[in-house]
Structure formats: structure tokens, C-alpha cells
Design a protein around this motif. Structure first.
Motif, PDB file in Angstrom:
ATOM      1  N   GLU A 146       0.617  -1.269  -0.194  1.00 33.30           N
ATOM      2  CA  GLU A 146      -0.517  -0.112  -0.173  1.00 33.30           C
ATOM      3  C   GLU A 146       1.028   0.914  -0.378  1.00 33.30           C
ATOM      4  OE1 GLU A 146      -2.476   2.577  -0.140  1.00 33.30           O
ATOM      5  OE2 GLU A 146      -3.190   0.174  -0.334  1.00 33.30           O
ATOM      6  N   VAL A 147       2.399   1.394   0.864  1.00 37.13           N
ATOM      7  CA  VAL A 147       3.017   2.652   0.419  1.00 37.13           C
ATOM      8  C   VAL A 147       3.436   2.821  -0.434  1.00 37.13           C
ATOM      9  CG1 VAL A 147       5.541   2.951   2.142  1.00 37.13           C
ATOM     10  CG2 VAL A 147       3.084   1.898   3.036  1.00 37.13           C
ATOM     11  N   ALA A 148       3.819   1.140  -1.554  1.00 38.26           N
ATOM     12  CA  ALA A 148       4.161   1.527  -2.938  1.00 38.26           C
ATOM     13  C   ALA A 148       2.984   2.079  -2.920  1.00 38.26           C
ATOM     14  CB  ALA A 148       4.308   0.441  -3.022  1.00 38.26           C
ATOM     15  N   ALA A 149       1.655   2.493  -3.407  1.00 40.03           N
ATOM     16  CA  ALA A 149       0.891   3.769  -4.190  1.00 40.03           C
ATOM     17  C   ALA A 149       1.789   4.415  -4.159  1.00 40.03           C
ATOM     18  CB  ALA A 149      -0.290   2.959  -3.398  1.00 40.03           C
ATOM     19  N   GLY A 150       1.868   5.268  -3.603  1.00 38.50           N
ATOM     20  CA  GLY A 150       2.933   6.335  -3.427  1.00 38.50           C
ATOM     21  C   GLY A 150       3.943   6.407  -4.252  1.00 38.50           C
ATOM     22  N   TYR A 151       4.080   6.398  -4.857  1.00 35.28           N
ATOM     23  CA  TYR A 151       5.486   6.673  -6.042  1.00 35.28           C
ATOM     24  C   TYR A 151       4.605   6.694  -7.073  1.00 35.28           C
ATOM     25  CZ  TYR A 151       8.810   3.215  -4.196  1.00 35.28           C
ATOM     26  OH  TYR A 151       9.897   2.886  -3.625  1.00 35.28           O
ATOM     27  N   GLN A 152       5.209   8.436  -7.439  1.00 32.07           N
ATOM     28  CA  GLN A 152       4.680   9.614  -8.417  1.00 32.07           C
ATOM     29  C   GLN A 152       5.491   8.501 -10.025  1.00 32.07           C
ATOM     30  OE1 GLN A 152       1.941  10.771  -8.189  1.00 32.07           O
ATOM     31  NE2 GLN A 152       1.702  10.378  -6.162  1.00 32.07           N
ATOM     32  N   LEU A 153       5.127   7.555 -10.893  1.00 28.00           N
ATOM     33  CA  LEU A 153       5.482   6.701 -12.000  1.00 28.00           C
ATOM     34  C   LEU A 153       5.231   7.780 -12.972  1.00 28.00           C
ATOM     35  CD1 LEU A 153       5.055   3.968 -10.839  1.00 28.00           C
ATOM     36  CD2 LEU A 153       6.695   4.938 -10.366  1.00 28.00           C
ATOM     37  N   SER A 154       5.907   8.939 -13.771  1.00 30.77           N
ATOM     38  CA  SER A 154       5.315   9.005 -14.901  1.00 30.77           C
ATOM     39  C   SER A 154       5.958   8.233 -16.458  1.00 30.77           C
ATOM     40  CB  SER A 154       6.618  10.542 -14.732  1.00 30.77           C
ATOM     41  OG  SER A 154       8.274  11.099 -14.862  1.00 30.77           O
ATOM     42  N   ALA A 155       5.726   9.125 -17.062  1.00 32.99           N
ATOM     43  CA  ALA A 155       5.808   8.084 -18.335  1.00 32.99           C
ATOM     44  C   ALA A 155       7.500   8.552 -18.809  1.00 32.99           C
ATOM     45  CB  ALA A 155       5.392   8.608 -19.318  1.00 32.99           C
ATOM     46  N   PRO A 156       8.094   6.916 -18.190  1.00 30.82           N
ATOM     47  CA  PRO A 156      10.110   6.835 -19.071  1.00 30.82           C
ATOM     48  C   PRO A 156      10.119   7.966 -19.999  1.00 30.82           C
ATOM     49  CG  PRO A 156       8.813   5.070 -18.718  1.00 30.82           C
ATOM     50  CD  PRO A 156       7.246   5.777 -18.542  1.00 30.82           C
ATOM     51  N   GLY A 157      11.173   8.019 -19.939  1.00 30.26           N
ATOM     52  CA  GLY A 157      12.055   9.199 -21.453  1.00 30.26           C
ATOM     53  C   GLY A 157      13.191   9.408 -20.729  1.00 30.26           C
ATOM     54  N   GLY A 158      13.891   9.637 -21.902  1.00 24.77           N
ATOM     55  CA  GLY A 158      15.324   9.843 -21.028  1.00 24.77           C
ATOM     56  C   GLY A 158      16.323   8.663 -21.245  1.00 24.77           C
ATOM     57  N   PRO A 159      17.200   9.338 -20.412  1.00 25.20           N
ATOM     58  CA  PRO A 159      19.348   8.348 -19.645  1.00 25.20           C
ATOM     59  C   PRO A 159      18.005   7.443 -18.708  1.00 25.20           C
ATOM     60  CG  PRO A 159      19.756  10.333 -20.129  1.00 25.20           C
ATOM     61  CD  PRO A 159      18.272  10.708 -20.621  1.00 25.20           C
ATOM     62  N   TRP A 160      18.598   5.742 -18.728  1.00 24.41           N
ATOM     63  CA  TRP A 160      17.628   5.392 -17.941  1.00 24.41           C
ATOM     64  C   TRP A 160      18.104   5.995 -16.055  1.00 24.41           C
ATOM     65  CZ3 TRP A 160      20.780   2.574 -14.979  1.00 24.41           C
ATOM     66  CH2 TRP A 160      22.745   2.204 -15.127  1.00 24.41           C
ATOM     67  N   HIS A 193       7.677  -0.367 -14.414  1.00 20.95           N
ATOM     68  CA  HIS A 193       7.813   0.903 -14.207  1.00 20.95           C
ATOM     69  C   HIS A 193       9.254   1.013 -14.892  1.00 20.95           C
ATOM     70  CE1 HIS A 193       8.461   5.570 -14.581  1.00 20.95           C
ATOM     71  NE2 HIS A 193       9.528   5.509 -13.689  1.00 20.95           N
ATOM     72  N   VAL A 194       9.695   0.599 -13.721  1.00 19.83           N
ATOM     73  CA  VAL A 194      11.580   0.462 -13.826  1.00 19.83           C
ATOM     74  C   VAL A 194      11.766  -0.694 -14.991  1.00 19.83           C
ATOM     75  CG1 VAL A 194      13.295  -0.895 -12.766  1.00 19.83           C
ATOM     76  CG2 VAL A 194      12.371   0.413 -11.737  1.00 19.83           C
ATOM     77  N   LEU A 195      11.218  -1.380 -15.521  1.00 24.83           N
ATOM     78  CA  LEU A 195      11.463  -2.287 -16.508  1.00 24.83           C
ATOM     79  C   LEU A 195      11.179  -1.369 -18.183  1.00 24.83           C
ATOM     80  CD1 LEU A 195      10.150  -5.936 -15.657  1.00 24.83           C
ATOM     81  CD2 LEU A 195      12.701  -4.975 -15.949  1.00 24.83           C
ATOM     82  N   ALA A 196      10.181  -0.346 -17.752  1.00 21.99           N
ATOM     83  CA  ALA A 196      10.308   0.225 -18.932  1.00 21.99           C
ATOM     84  C   ALA A 196      11.232   1.357 -19.220  1.00 21.99           C
ATOM     85  CB  ALA A 196       8.625   0.959 -18.639  1.00 21.99           C
ATOM     86  N   VAL A 197      12.350   1.734 -18.327  1.00 24.05           N
ATOM     87  CA  VAL A 197      12.491   2.928 -17.667  1.00 24.05           C
ATOM     88  C   VAL A 197      13.928   2.319 -18.441  1.00 24.05           C
ATOM     89  CG1 VAL A 197      14.625   3.958 -16.382  1.00 24.05           C
ATOM     90  CG2 VAL A 197      12.079   4.554 -15.959  1.00 24.05           C
ATOM     91  N   LEU A 198      14.194   0.637 -18.708  1.00 27.39           N
ATOM     92  CA  LEU A 198      15.234   0.302 -18.871  1.00 27.39           C
ATOM     93  C   LEU A 198      15.131  -0.972 -19.729  1.00 27.39           C
ATOM     94  CD1 LEU A 198      16.402  -1.291 -15.448  1.00 27.39           C
ATOM     95  CD2 LEU A 198      17.493   0.139 -17.176  1.00 27.39           C
ATOM     96  N   ALA A 199      13.607  -0.473 -20.681  1.00 28.20           N
ATOM     97  CA  ALA A 199      13.931  -1.018 -22.403  1.00 28.20           C
ATOM     98  C   ALA A 199      14.538  -0.714 -23.298  1.00 28.20           C
ATOM     99  CB  ALA A 199      12.355  -0.504 -22.547  1.00 28.20           C
ATOM    100  N   ALA A 200      15.138   0.225 -23.339  1.00 25.69           N
ATOM    101  CA  ALA A 200      16.450   0.025 -24.408  1.00 25.69           C
ATOM    102  C   ALA A 200      17.586  -0.165 -23.882  1.00 25.69           C
ATOM    103  CB  ALA A 200      16.102   1.718 -25.226  1.00 25.69           C
ATOM    104  N   HIS A 201      17.740  -0.192 -22.749  1.00 28.74           N
ATOM    105  CA  HIS A 201      19.528  -0.653 -21.735  1.00 28.74           C
ATOM    106  C   HIS A 201      19.917  -1.980 -22.742  1.00 28.74           C
ATOM    107  CE1 HIS A 201      22.642  -2.118 -19.771  1.00 28.74           C
ATOM    108  NE2 HIS A 201      22.492  -0.364 -19.283  1.00 28.74           N
ATOM    109  N   PRO A 202      20.773  -2.530 -23.508  1.00 28.87           N
ATOM    110  CA  PRO A 202      21.396  -3.666 -23.661  1.00 28.87           C
ATOM    111  C   PRO A 202      21.195  -4.623 -22.559  1.00 28.87           C
ATOM    112  CG  PRO A 202      23.265  -2.534 -24.204  1.00 28.87           C
ATOM    113  CD  PRO A 202      21.781  -1.429 -23.223  1.00 28.87           C
ATOM    114  N   ALA A 203      20.653  -4.744 -21.167  1.00 30.76           N
ATOM    115  CA  ALA A 203      21.765  -5.625 -20.494  1.00 30.76           C
ATOM    116  C   ALA A 203      19.770  -6.578 -20.493  1.00 30.76           C
ATOM    117  CB  ALA A 203      21.277  -4.827 -19.011  1.00 30.76           C
ATOM    118  N   SER A 204      20.318  -7.675 -19.553  1.00 28.92           N
ATOM    119  CA  SER A 204      20.038  -9.086 -20.114  1.00 28.92           C
ATOM    120  C   SER A 204      19.389  -8.612 -18.851  1.00 28.92           C
ATOM    121  CB  SER A 204      20.409 -10.260 -19.851  1.00 28.92           C
ATOM    122  OG  SER A 204      21.019 -10.407 -18.487  1.00 28.92           O
ATOM    123  N   VAL A 205      17.507  -9.211 -19.625  1.00 24.27           N
ATOM    124  CA  VAL A 205      16.257  -9.681 -18.419  1.00 24.27           C
ATOM    125  C   VAL A 205      16.741  -9.630 -16.736  1.00 24.27           C
ATOM    126  CG1 VAL A 205      14.090  -9.701 -17.843  1.00 24.27           C
ATOM    127  CG2 VAL A 205      14.413  -9.623 -20.527  1.00 24.27           C
ATOM    128  N   GLY A 206      17.863 -10.023 -16.567  1.00 20.73           N
ATOM    129  CA  GLY A 206      17.681 -11.465 -15.608  1.00 20.73           C
ATOM    130  C   GLY A 206      18.897  -9.914 -14.895  1.00 20.73           C
TER     131      GLY A 206
END
Length: 217
Positions: free
Chosen positions: A75-89, A130-143
């Protein structure tokens, strides 16, 4: 032992009078109690008293204290304000970590739960997405991306807990001064007294170095 996450369980209807509360109200009462008196105060009995009901009535919504703790964390995690990802990771992840730090300092009981329990509910899943979306273009593996999420969450909790325990840090400093004066730890003494000291790294600096170490530039 119940293995189905609390969010996937149907509320029990029970017998007699219909339920007068909701799972959200139970969670809010537990959070308010923990904010006021600390995590150790959270029990089925105390939360029921907060709601003006008997402990048995809470079992319509949760199976026990573990469920309460999971619901509180999510429930506390509902307090994050997650804007649309964009820009450097990296700035995107640091923005998440800063918000996490603020939430943990606001709810002083939260770092302990983040460090000791693994509970990913609806709001936590939104955060991971959201974190995975921020990292979507990053070449690192999913793991490695999933590992980064776990590390950034854990590191944020550890650093926030250190900030909240300022009294413990002062006691630690007093003991280290005693150790240095005793002269039996020359390397430690040199590290603490050998010339100008570099200021402790800022929160963002520490998290940045760890994330770059995990994911690269």
C-alpha cells in the motif's frame, strides 16, 4: 501454511452479521498504527482495536500478521509518482530511488520490511513494470534488469534505515574514537585520522555507482 498471496485470496464471508470493514481499511489502520508506535505494535489484536472490532473479524480479510505486513508494504508503494519513462536510464532509476527513500523516511518501519520480506503486490508490480520500462532500451539482459530492481530497492532501504538510525551512528562514532585512542587498530586509525577526509557520498552518488556497476554506463 498459506502459499497463495493475500491479493489472490477471496475475502471470507463468514457467518452472522456481514463484514463492516474492508481490506483497505484494515491495511490503513495497520499503517497508521505502525507510523505511530512502530512495527512491533502491529498485531491482529491491536489493528482490530484501531478499527473498534474484535480480532476474529480481521480473519475475513487476512490470515494473520504476515498478510498485514505484506499489505502495508504494498500500500505504501502506491505513493510512487511514476511518470512516463523517457530520457537516460540512470536519472529515471534515481528518481524512483529518491521517492522510495522519501517514503521510507516517512514510514520508519518500511525499510525493515523491504529488507526482510519479499512481497510484490499490485503496487509493487506497477513499480517493477515502470523500472523495466525505464530500462527497455538498455542492452542488459532481463535477468540483470530484474537484479538491478532488487538491488536498488534493497540499497535504498539500507541507506534510509541508516539515516533513520542517527542515534546508533553517533554511538558507533564514539566507540570508533575509543578504538583509535587505544592504538590496537593502526589501519583503522590511519583511515579515520590520516589527513583530510572525503565527505560521505550523497545518497544519489552511492546508488548511481552501484547501478552503473551492475548495468554499465
Amino acid at each position: 501454511m498459506e502459499t497463495v498471496p493475500v491479493w489472490l485470496r477471496e475475502r471470507r464471508t463468514g457467518v452472522g452479521r456481514p463484514a463492516e470493514r474492508s481490506r483497505a481499511e484494515v491495511t490503513a489502520a495497520a499503517i497508521a498504527l505502525a507510523d505511530r508506535e512502530g512495527l512491533t505494535a502491529v498485531s491482529m489484536r491491536r489493528v482490530a482495536a484501531e478499527l473498534g472490532t474484535g480480532p476474529a473479524s480481521l480473519y475475513r480479510y487476512v490470515d494473520g500478521r504476515d498478510d498485514l505486513l505484506d499489505l502495508m508494504t504494498d500500500e505504501v508503494a502506491a505513493g510512487y509518482q511514476l511518470s512516463a519513462p523517457g530520457g537516460p536510464w540512470l536519472p529515471g532509476l534515481l528518481a524512483v530511488c529518491r521517492q522510495g527513500r522519501d517514503l521510507m523516511r516517512r514510514h520508519g518501519w518500511l525499510p525493515e520490511l523491504v529488507l526482510t520480506r519479499s512481497a510484490l503486490g499490485p503496487h509493487g508490480t506497477d513499480l517493477l513494470e515502470h523500472v523495466l520500462a525505464v530500462l527497455a532500451a538498455h542492452p542488459a539482459s532481463v535477468g540483470h534488469k530484474l537484479e538491478a530492481f532488487g538491488v536498488m530497492t534493497t540499497l535504498t532501504a539500507a541507506l534510509a534505515l541508516h539515516e533513520l538510525n542517527a542515534g546508533a551512528a553517533q554511538r558507533q562514532g564514539a566507540y570508533l574514537a575509543h578504538v583509535v585512542a587505544a592504538g590496537r587498530h593502526p589501519h583503522l586509525a590511519a583511515a579515520l585520522t590520516g589527513g583530510p577526509t572525503t565527505p560521505a557520498p550523497r545518497f544519489e552518488d552511492t546508488v548511481s555507482r552501484v547501478l552503473v556497476g551492475l548495468l554499465g554506463e
